[in-house]
Scaffold this motif. Structure first.
Motif, mmCIF file in Angstrom:
data_model
loop_
_atom_site.group_PDB
_atom_site.id
_atom_site.type_symbol
_atom_site.label_atom_id
_atom_site.label_comp_id
_atom_site.label_asym_id
_atom_site.label_seq_id
_atom_site.Cartn_x
_atom_site.Cartn_y
_atom_site.Cartn_z
ATOM 1 N N GLY A 38 0.791 -1.227 0.000
ATOM 2 C CA GLY A 38 0.000 0.000 0.000
ATOM 3 C C GLY A 38 0.815 1.264 0.000
ATOM 4 N N GLU A 218 -4.929 5.769 -2.411
ATOM 5 C CA GLU A 218 -4.615 4.356 -2.196
ATOM 6 C C GLU A 218 -5.274 3.832 -0.920
ATOM 7 O OE1 GLU A 218 -2.881 2.390 -4.164
ATOM 8 O OE2 GLU A 218 -2.636 0.638 -2.872
ATOM 9 N N LEU A 220 -7.979 4.916 0.571
ATOM 10 C CA LEU A 220 -9.424 4.773 0.371
ATOM 11 C C LEU A 220 -9.723 3.550 -0.493
ATOM 12 C CD1 LEU A 220 -10.547 8.469 -0.272
ATOM 13 C CD2 LEU A 220 -10.857 7.113 1.790
ATOM 14 N N TRP A 221 -8.881 3.376 -1.503
ATOM 15 C CA TRP A 221 -9.093 2.255 -2.426
ATOM 16 C C TRP A 221 -8.957 0.933 -1.689
ATOM 17 C CZ3 TRP A 221 -11.294 0.144 -6.195
ATOM 18 C CH2 TRP A 221 -10.725 -0.872 -6.953
ATOM 19 N N VAL A 222 -7.913 0.818 -0.893
ATOM 20 C CA VAL A 222 -7.720 -0.421 -0.140
ATOM 21 C C VAL A 222 -8.863 -0.596 0.847
ATOM 22 C CG1 VAL A 222 -6.261 -1.589 1.528
ATOM 23 C CG2 VAL A 222 -5.229 -0.439 -0.412
ATOM 24 N N ALA A 223 -9.265 0.519 1.492
ATOM 25 C CA ALA A 223 -10.337 0.426 2.478
ATOM 26 C C ALA A 223 -11.617 -0.100 1.843
ATOM 27 C CB ALA A 223 -10.591 1.792 3.113
ATOM 28 N N SER A 224 -11.840 0.245 0.579
ATOM 29 C CA SER A 224 -13.092 -0.170 -0.055
ATOM 30 C C SER A 224 -13.078 -1.656 -0.397
ATOM 31 C CB SER A 224 -13.345 0.649 -1.314
ATOM 32 O OG SER A 224 -12.513 0.194 -2.357
ATOM 33 N N ARG A 225 -11.897 -2.211 -0.516
ATOM 34 C CA ARG A 225 -11.827 -3.619 -0.903
ATOM 35 C C ARG A 225 -10.790 -4.350 -0.083
ATOM 36 N NH1 ARG A 225 -13.161 -4.191 -7.180
ATOM 37 N NH2 ARG A 225 -14.985 -2.876 -7.071
ATOM 38 N N MET A 226 -10.846 -4.171 1.182
ATOM 39 C CA MET A 226 -9.850 -4.791 2.040
ATOM 40 C C MET A 226 -9.880 -6.304 1.891
ATOM 41 S SD MET A 226 -7.846 -3.409 4.401
ATOM 42 C CE MET A 226 -7.876 -2.907 6.096
ATOM 43 N N ARG A 227 -8.713 -6.876 1.727
ATOM 44 C CA ARG A 227 -8.595 -8.332 1.663
ATOM 45 C C ARG A 227 -8.965 -8.886 3.028
ATOM 46 N NH1 ARG A 227 -5.847 -11.291 -2.180
ATOM 47 N NH2 ARG A 227 -4.784 -9.540 -3.132
ATOM 48 N N ARG A 228 -9.945 -9.753 3.053
ATOM 49 C CA ARG A 228 -10.406 -10.220 4.359
ATOM 50 C C ARG A 228 -9.442 -11.253 4.937
ATOM 51 N NH1 ARG A 228 -13.382 -6.648 5.216
ATOM 52 N NH2 ARG A 228 -15.249 -6.211 4.026
ATOM 53 N N ARG A 388 -3.042 -4.304 9.355
ATOM 54 C CA ARG A 388 -3.469 -3.412 8.274
ATOM 55 C C ARG A 388 -4.186 -2.148 8.753
ATOM 56 N NH1 ARG A 388 -0.103 -6.035 6.513
ATOM 57 N NH2 ARG A 388 -0.129 -7.279 4.615
ATOM 58 N N PHE A 424 -8.996 7.840 -5.523
ATOM 59 C CA PHE A 424 -9.771 6.610 -5.302
ATOM 60 C C PHE A 424 -10.574 6.255 -6.551
ATOM 61 C CE2 PHE A 424 -14.128 5.217 -4.325
ATOM 62 C CZ PHE A 424 -13.845 3.920 -3.941
ATOM 63 N N ARG A 427 -8.509 4.830 -9.317
ATOM 64 C CA ARG A 427 -8.148 3.425 -9.140
ATOM 65 C C ARG A 427 -9.346 2.521 -9.432
ATOM 66 N NH1 ARG A 427 -4.782 6.280 -6.063
ATOM 67 N NH2 ARG A 427 -2.687 5.494 -5.762
ATOM 68 N N ARG A 428 -10.501 2.968 -8.989
ATOM 69 C CA ARG A 428 -11.702 2.172 -9.200
ATOM 70 C C ARG A 428 -11.992 2.006 -10.698
ATOM 71 N NH1 ARG A 428 -15.334 0.368 -11.292
ATOM 72 N NH2 ARG A 428 -17.535 0.158 -10.750
#
Lengths: 518, 180
Positions: A38, A218, A220-228, A388, A424, A427-428
């Motif tokens: 990130g 970045e 915000l982008w990661v936050a929207s699709r955080m790897r669980r 994270r 964000f 990236r989306r």
């Protein structure tokens, strides 16, 4: 010979205890952020730009250069251990590197990457010393119109050649150019796109834009699709290589360097293409082609060397022409500008001490990186376990710090948020961020050159193409724009066999690759 | 930016369906580009030509080119979208492209960020920064809000003194004025 003496003088400056310490801080920080997901070298340098207010130019730039080189080293660690390359230039490294790691050869993969990076970085720096003054000699004779043409070429090349979708690249470029327009027009003294907002008169600070696009976008982008699921980190021991590994690595290192540097040095090269070409070349030349796809060491050694050599090559146009072609170099340029120093041909005349100290620090940084990376690899791998939530909260925290500290006004934080949301969305929707950043930085410079050229020709547009050189450059521009037509014929020639990674679209293959049963 | 409520499910990892549904939310990007382009051109049109006719050297030609570029790009992009083109969403170490976007979380993050902007000069860097860090960490799935705020407090104290002592820049002390 004069350059050699200047370089030695540069070593003198770079080897003072203080500057050595800054180089060390830079490479440690660079490696750390290269390893950390990130966050990359461009974002880190952007976050650290406020430091330029307190530090000597040489110290700050030496540290930033360390971050630049360190980020390249660190990036390979994630590619190998996690199979998730943080940057497009390490996509190819992940192909073989992660397979090696899975079959218990993580240590060897990391060593060949580190030593290869050292070899390539050192040779690349030598080539930088050799070629940058040549380019300066060429560039000193350039007129305003020629310069404008070259800037147009650089802008279009970064936009059209890199990335998978040209129209999205152009969208990003034009947004960047529009941001660059904001503020007082230097020639006529009129405010453009300020809408009466006083804080916008001076234009939008490049620090704010860079931090917003890289860091906030970045996060915000990661936050929207955080790897669980937690990522799986392959444990490593202390890196070492056996005799066979050395035998199989040294030629790919050299070939990778030879491929990477020229690509980095031209204003359209980047690191993706040479790493890919190196991979293809090594697979063809290898005596163990059957190992490719299962963890061939050549497939790590070559591309990693190409990656680092290209990083060194990128510094040639950055320093000699003031034209960066990757994100970190672009932010590095912003650092120069915050000192009121304009990189370009005159840099070597006006600030010789600074330039040569910077170049000398590249050699020192490379050596430090090798010393740091081989024994400490297991430690770096531990960084991957940082929680994270804290990591991204920290990124946002330092982003606000960087943007706020620049001018100490809350208004900049609103800008930061606005551009962060833009980052964000980009990236989306798959808009590459590099053309935007380059557009913000180069756009105003290019406009100034163009208007000076037009003033000299008394408003005659013909003044822009009066010189044969600018005509040649515009021909290149046309070539770049027509590249997709030409590219149709390329893959067949490049690969011979069907290539595992189409150069235009590395992302797709990556996913295939990730499918391997874990 | 017009954010889609529910983006079409991203292609499952590895499955690579031959035909993906059109992602029409991308038309929002086109609209944004057109608006921005119109804004740039409209603003340039308000600039005065100056006392002397500076013609092509004046402040207007470049905004016109940029504005036109934005509009043209938007049109080409719209055609691309309607033909089924889509941007390659950015991959990353911590990004799970197969998961849908979590817009509620983004909204909350933006709110926390905005709160920080409003509070930073009132409460001061240290207090506001600690709350900001804690809020973000909690939103991103941190377990304990209290611990996150504590970590944030340490960070903001360190940065406050680093900027003050080393860089000579005083971040706003706010409510802790006199204490720090």
């Amino acid at each position: 010979m004069g350059d050699l003496a200047a370089l030695l003088g540069g070593f003198g400056d770079a080897l003072t205890p203080a500057n050595l310490a800054f180089a060390a801080i830079g490479v440690v920080l660079g490696t750390a952020v290269g390893v950390l997901p990130g966050i990359g070298p461009a974002m880190t340098v952007a976050l650290l730009l406020p430091l330029t207010y307190a530090l000597e130019p040489a110290s700050a730039l030496i540290m930033f250069a360390g971050i630049y080189y360190g980020g390249m080293y660190g990036g390979s660690t994630t590619a190998i251990l996690l199979n998730t390359p943080g940057e497009s230039s390490s996509v190819v490294t992940a192909l073989e590197g992660n397979r090696m790691a899975r079959s218990g050869r993580a240590a060897q993969a990391l060593s060949t990457a580190a030593i290869g990076s050292f070899v390539a970085g050192t040779i690349g720096s030598v080539l930088l010393v050799a070629t940058a003054p040549l380019m300066v000699d060429l560039a000193v004779g350039l007129g305003e119109a020629d310069y404008f043409a070259i800037m147009v070429l650089a802008l279009l090349a970064v936009t059209a050649v890199l990335g998978s979708s040209r129209v999205r690249g152009f969208a990003s470029l034009f947004i960047g150019l529009a941001i660059g327009l904001v503020g007082l027009d230097a020639v006529s003294g009129q405010a453009r796109l300020t809408f009466g907002v006083l804080q916008l008169i001076d234009g939008i600070d490049i620090v704010v834009v860079a931090v917003a696009i890289f860091a906030v976008g970045e996060a915000l982008w990661v936050a929207s699709r955080m790897r669980r699921s937690a990522v799986e980190v392959i444990p490593v021991g202390r890196p070492w290589m056996g005799r066979e590994d050395w035998k199989r690595s040294w030629k790919p290192w050299l070939r990778g360097t030879a491929l990477g540097f020229p690509f980095g040095a031209v204003p359209a090269g980047g690191a993706e293409l040479p790493t890919f070409l190196s991979y293809v070349a090594e697979r063809k030349l290898s005596r163990h082609p059957e190992e490719f796809g299962k963890g061939a060491i050549e497939g790590v050694a070559g591309p990693e060397a190409a990656n680092n050599a290209s990083a060194a090559g990128t510094l040639v146009p950055t320093l000699a022409l003031g034209l960066p072609t990757n994100a970190t170099a672009a932010v590095l340029l912003a650092a120069f500008m915050s000192y009121g120093i304009q990189p370009g041909p005159l840099l070597f005349q006006r600030e010789p001490d600074l330039v040569w100290a910077l170049i000398a620090s590249l050699f020192i940084g490379n050596l430090l990186l090798l010393a740091l990376n081989l024994p400490l690899a297991p430690l770096w791998a531990k960084l991957l376990r940082i929680p994270r939530p804290y990591l991204y909260a920290g990124i946002l925290f330092f982003a606000t710090l960087g943007a706020y500290a620049t001018n100490l006004q809350a208004f900049d934080l609103w800008l930061l948020l606005g551009f962060g949301v833009l980052g964000f969305a980009m990236r989306r929707f798959g808009l590459p961020v590099l053309p935007l950043i380059i557009g913000v930085i180069i756009g105003p410079l290019a406009e100034e050159r163009m208007r000076t050229a037009l003033t000299l020709s008394q408003g005659d547009w013909g003044g822009l193409v009066a010189d044969p050189l600018s005509v040649v450059v515009y021909a290149l521009v046309a070539l770049v724009l027509l590249f997709p037509l030409l590219r149709r014929f390329l893959p067949a020639r490049l690969g011979g066999r069907p290539a595992p990674v189409p150069p235009s679209d590395p992302g797709v293959d990556l996913r295939e690759h990730e499918e391997v049963p874990r | 930016m017009s954010a889609p409520a529910a983006p079409p499910a991203a292609p499952a990892t590895g499955a690579r369906p031959a035909r993906r549904p059109r992602d029409l939310s991308q038309l929002g990007v086109c609209a944004f580009l057109v608006l921005l382009g119109a804004l740039v051109v409209a603003d340039a049109a308000t600039l005065s030509q100056g006392l002397v006719d500076d013609g092509v050297v004046g402040p207007r030609p470049v905004p016109y080119v940029v504005g036109a570029g934005l509009v043209v790009t938007a049109l080409v992009l719209a055609v691309d979208v309607l033909r089924g083109g889509r941007g390659e969403a950015e991959d990353g170490e911590d990004v799970d492209l197969s998961a849908g976007s979590d817009f509620k979380r983004i909204g909350l993050l933006v709110l926390v960020f905005a709160a920080n902007v409003l509070l930073v000069e009132r409460l001061g860097w240290v207090v506001s920064g600690a709350l900001f860090f804690g809020g973000v960490a909690k939103l991103l799935g941190g377990r304990s809000l209290l611990r996150a705020v504590a970590v944030g407090a340490v960070l903001s104290l360190l940065t406050f003194y680093f900027f003050w002592v080393v860089l000579g820049i005083q971040l706003p002390p706010g409510v802790l004025d006199g204490v720090l």
